[in-house]
Design a protein around this motif. Structure first.
Motif, PDB file in Angstrom:
ATOM      1  N   SER A  15      43.371 -81.535  77.349  1.00  0.00           N
ATOM      2  CA  SER A  15      44.143 -81.297  78.558  1.00  0.00           C
ATOM      3  C   SER A  15      45.576 -81.712  78.301  1.00  0.00           C
ATOM      4  CB  SER A  15      43.554 -82.117  79.709  1.00  0.00           C
ATOM      5  OG  SER A  15      44.352 -81.976  80.848  1.00  0.00           O
ATOM      6  N   LYS A  16      46.516 -80.803  78.521  1.00  0.00           N
ATOM      7  CA  LYS A  16      47.900 -81.105  78.170  1.00  0.00           C
ATOM      8  C   LYS A  16      48.813 -81.287  79.378  1.00  0.00           C
ATOM      9  CE  LYS A  16      47.774 -78.925  73.664  1.00  0.00           C
ATOM     10  NZ  LYS A  16      48.292 -77.842  72.801  1.00  0.00           N
ATOM     11  N   SER A  17      48.541 -80.586  80.437  1.00  0.00           N
ATOM     12  CA  SER A  17      49.501 -80.635  81.533  1.00  0.00           C
ATOM     13  C   SER A  17      48.820 -80.772  82.886  1.00  0.00           C
ATOM     14  CB  SER A  17      50.355 -79.376  81.525  1.00  0.00           C
ATOM     15  OG  SER A  17      51.017 -79.233  80.298  1.00  0.00           O
ATOM     16  N   PRO A  18      48.257 -81.951  83.171  1.00  0.00           N
ATOM     17  CA  PRO A  18      47.656 -82.128  84.483  1.00  0.00           C
ATOM     18  C   PRO A  18      48.725 -82.017  85.564  1.00  0.00           C
ATOM     19  CG  PRO A  18      47.025 -83.885  82.988  1.00  0.00           C
ATOM     20  CD  PRO A  18      48.151 -83.129  82.337  1.00  0.00           C
ATOM     21  N   PRO A  19      48.350 -81.562  86.759  1.00  0.00           N
ATOM     22  CA  PRO A  19      49.326 -81.478  87.845  1.00  0.00           C
ATOM     23  C   PRO A  19      49.694 -82.866  88.348  1.00  0.00           C
ATOM     24  CG  PRO A  19      47.140 -80.987  88.643  1.00  0.00           C
ATOM     25  CD  PRO A  19      47.030 -81.130  87.157  1.00  0.00           C
ATOM     26  N   GLY A  30      45.691 -71.890  79.782  1.00  0.00           N
ATOM     27  CA  GLY A  30      47.046 -72.305  80.154  1.00  0.00           C
ATOM     28  C   GLY A  30      47.535 -71.764  81.480  1.00  0.00           C
ATOM     29  N   ARG A  31      46.692 -70.982  82.157  1.00  0.00           N
ATOM     30  CA  ARG A  31      47.145 -70.416  83.427  1.00  0.00           C
ATOM     31  C   ARG A  31      46.936 -71.396  84.588  1.00  0.00           C
ATOM     32  NH1 ARG A  31      44.781 -65.388  81.547  1.00  0.00           N
ATOM     33  NH2 ARG A  31      42.907 -65.772  82.772  1.00  0.00           N
ATOM     34  N   THR A  32      47.849 -71.365  85.528  1.00  0.00           N
ATOM     35  CA  THR A  32      47.720 -72.145  86.758  1.00  0.00           C
ATOM     36  C   THR A  32      47.476 -71.182  87.913  1.00  0.00           C
ATOM     37  OG1 THR A  32      49.241 -73.833  85.943  1.00  0.00           O
ATOM     38  CG2 THR A  32      48.893 -73.754  88.315  1.00  0.00           C
ATOM     39  N   GLY A  33      46.537 -71.543  88.782  1.00  0.00           N
ATOM     40  CA  GLY A  33      46.272 -70.708  89.947  1.00  0.00           C
ATOM     41  C   GLY A  33      45.022 -69.872  89.824  1.00  0.00           C
ATOM     42  N   ASP A  34      44.347 -69.973  88.703  1.00  0.00           N
ATOM     43  CA  ASP A  34      43.168 -69.137  88.483  1.00  0.00           C
ATOM     44  C   ASP A  34      41.861 -69.919  88.507  1.00  0.00           C
ATOM     45  OD1 ASP A  34      44.848 -67.040  88.279  1.00  0.00           O
ATOM     46  OD2 ASP A  34      44.472 -66.595  86.173  1.00  0.00           O
ATOM     47  N   THR A  61      39.735 -85.613  97.850  1.00  0.00           N
ATOM     48  CA  THR A  61      39.983 -85.071  99.186  1.00  0.00           C
ATOM     49  C   THR A  61      41.197 -84.144  99.183  1.00  0.00           C
ATOM     50  OG1 THR A  61      39.021 -87.000 100.272  1.00  0.00           O
ATOM     51  CG2 THR A  61      40.565 -85.692 101.576  1.00  0.00           C
ATOM     52  N   SER A  62      42.184 -84.491  98.383  1.00  0.00           N
ATOM     53  CA  SER A  62      43.412 -83.685  98.359  1.00  0.00           C
ATOM     54  C   SER A  62      43.475 -82.750  97.143  1.00  0.00           C
ATOM     55  CB  SER A  62      44.634 -84.602  98.362  1.00  0.00           C
ATOM     56  OG  SER A  62      44.613 -85.463  97.238  1.00  0.00           O
ATOM     57  N   PHE A  63      42.399 -82.732  96.371  1.00  0.00           N
ATOM     58  CA  PHE A  63      42.412 -81.904  95.160  1.00  0.00           C
ATOM     59  C   PHE A  63      42.373 -80.418  95.501  1.00  0.00           C
ATOM     60  CE2 PHE A  63      39.850 -79.580  91.988  1.00  0.00           C
ATOM     61  CZ  PHE A  63      40.747 -79.639  90.928  1.00  0.00           C
ATOM     62  N   LYS A  64      43.251 -79.680  94.864  1.00  0.00           N
ATOM     63  CA  LYS A  64      43.324 -78.235  95.084  1.00  0.00           C
ATOM     64  C   LYS A  64      43.096 -77.509  93.751  1.00  0.00           C
ATOM     65  CE  LYS A  64      44.894 -78.344  99.471  1.00  0.00           C
ATOM     66  NZ  LYS A  64      44.799 -79.801  99.691  1.00  0.00           N
ATOM     67  N   PRO A  65      41.929 -76.888  93.596  1.00  0.00           N
ATOM     68  CA  PRO A  65      41.650 -76.199  92.323  1.00  0.00           C
ATOM     69  C   PRO A  65      42.733 -75.199  91.936  1.00  0.00           C
ATOM     70  CG  PRO A  65      39.676 -76.293  93.673  1.00  0.00           C
ATOM     71  CD  PRO A  65      40.799 -76.780  94.543  1.00  0.00           C
ATOM     72  N   LYS A  66      43.315 -74.543  92.942  1.00  0.00           N
ATOM     73  CA  LYS A  66      44.323 -73.511  92.645  1.00  0.00           C
ATOM     74  C   LYS A  66      45.590 -74.092  92.025  1.00  0.00           C
ATOM     75  CE  LYS A  66      42.529 -69.555  94.025  1.00  0.00           C
ATOM     76  NZ  LYS A  66      42.324 -68.457  93.037  1.00  0.00           N
ATOM     77  N   LYS A  67      45.800 -75.399  92.187  1.00  0.00           N
ATOM     78  CA  LYS A  67      46.995 -76.014  91.603  1.00  0.00           C
ATOM     79  C   LYS A  67      46.732 -76.531  90.190  1.00  0.00           C
ATOM     80  CE  LYS A  67      49.313 -77.456  95.853  1.00  0.00           C
ATOM     81  NZ  LYS A  67      49.899 -78.596  96.594  1.00  0.00           N
ATOM     82  N   THR A  68      45.484 -76.377  89.748  1.00  0.00           N
ATOM     83  CA  THR A  68      45.097 -76.906  88.448  1.00  0.00           C
ATOM     84  C   THR A  68      45.405 -75.916  87.330  1.00  0.00           C
ATOM     85  OG1 THR A  68      43.324 -78.210  89.432  1.00  0.00           O
ATOM     86  CG2 THR A  68      43.128 -77.738  87.095  1.00  0.00           C
ATOM     87  N   LYS A  69      45.915 -76.461  86.243  1.00  0.00           N
ATOM     88  CA  LYS A  69      46.190 -75.630  85.069  1.00  0.00           C
ATOM     89  C   LYS A  69      44.982 -75.642  84.144  1.00  0.00           C
ATOM     90  CE  LYS A  69      49.536 -75.067  81.311  1.00  0.00           C
ATOM     91  NZ  LYS A  69      50.785 -75.598  80.705  1.00  0.00           N
ATOM     92  N   CYS A  70      44.500 -74.479  83.811  1.00  0.00           N
ATOM     93  CA  CYS A  70      43.344 -74.385  82.915  1.00  0.00           C
ATOM     94  C   CYS A  70      43.777 -74.784  81.505  1.00  0.00           C
ATOM     95  CB  CYS A  70      42.796 -72.953  82.923  1.00  0.00           C
ATOM     96  SG  CYS A  70      41.495 -72.688  81.676  1.00  0.00           S
TER      97      CYS A  70
END
Ligand SMILES: [Zn+2]
Length: 202
Positions: free
Chosen positions: A193-197, A40-44, A27-36
């Motif tokens: 996966s190395k750096s989950p938010p 390695g990019r966040t926000g994409d 419910t609170s998950f925001k794809p834009k805050k996820t690091k690929c």
């Protein structure tokens, strides 16, 4: 896949079902805050697709199967990733809590194997497969768990009080390339996966 840190507490404190935890998280998950994990990019990342799968919990003395909706995100680099918070074990319908509950009751020797398997609706071969997998993974956690000489039950108790569970699980993932109690390997083309938010424990 992207493993998300949800259990930022110890497992013994967690009283909600896996479905409740999962739905709360998504419910609170925001794809834009996820690091690929690929580029390695966040926000994409954006929501790309959804699919249903089952998850089995042990609720009020019996196994309960629920449907959860897994979200896949797609990054601008072209890679897609399923979002799996901590309570979900990749490629397994049984939840983390279910398997640990089975192993704990097995270790406590309250039931015969036959009665225990009837209680949880599993076969003895599944029970022993989980036991072997747990022992193998427990060895991988050497350095996190205190000793390898401790009893099976004592190691389960120690695991239940590891805090926060998520950070230890992430260390395990980074060390082995697999999630705790995951029995099938990830496809080789998928990076770890190395750096989950960060998310707060519900
Ligand atoms: Zn990417």
């Amino acid at each position: 896949m992207i493993r998300e840190n949800q259990l930022k507490c110890n497992l013994i404190r967690q009283k909600n079902s896996t479905k409740t935890l999962f739905d709360s998280f998504m419910t609170s998950f925001k794809p834009k805050k996820t690091k690929c994990p690929s580029c390695g990019r966040t926000g994409d990342c954006n929501s790309f697709a959804k699919y249903n799968r089952y998850v089995v919990d042990f609720i009020k003395g019996k196994p309960v199967s629920s449907t959860i909706e897994i979200v896949r995100v797609k990054c601008s680099c072209g890679c897609t990733h399923a979002i799996l918070p901590d309570p979900i074990i990749p490629y397994d319908s049984y939840s983390l809590f279910f398997i640990l509950r089975v192993l704990t009751e097995y270790a406590m020797k309250r039931y015969t194997v036959s009665n225990l398997c009837d209680r949880f609706g599993i076969s003895p071969s599944t029970l022993y497969r989980w036991k072997d997998l747990y022992k193998k993974h427990r060895l991988e956690w050497q350095g996190l768990l205190k000793t390898l000489e401790q009893t099976f039950f004592a190691s389960l108790v120690e695991l239940a009080f590891l805090a926060p569970y998520s950070s230890h699980a992430l260390s395990f993932l980074q060390k082995t390339g697999m999630s705790f109690l995951q029995s099938h390997k990830n496809p080789t083309h998928l990076p770890r996966s190395k750096s989950p938010p960060d998310f707060n424990c519900p």
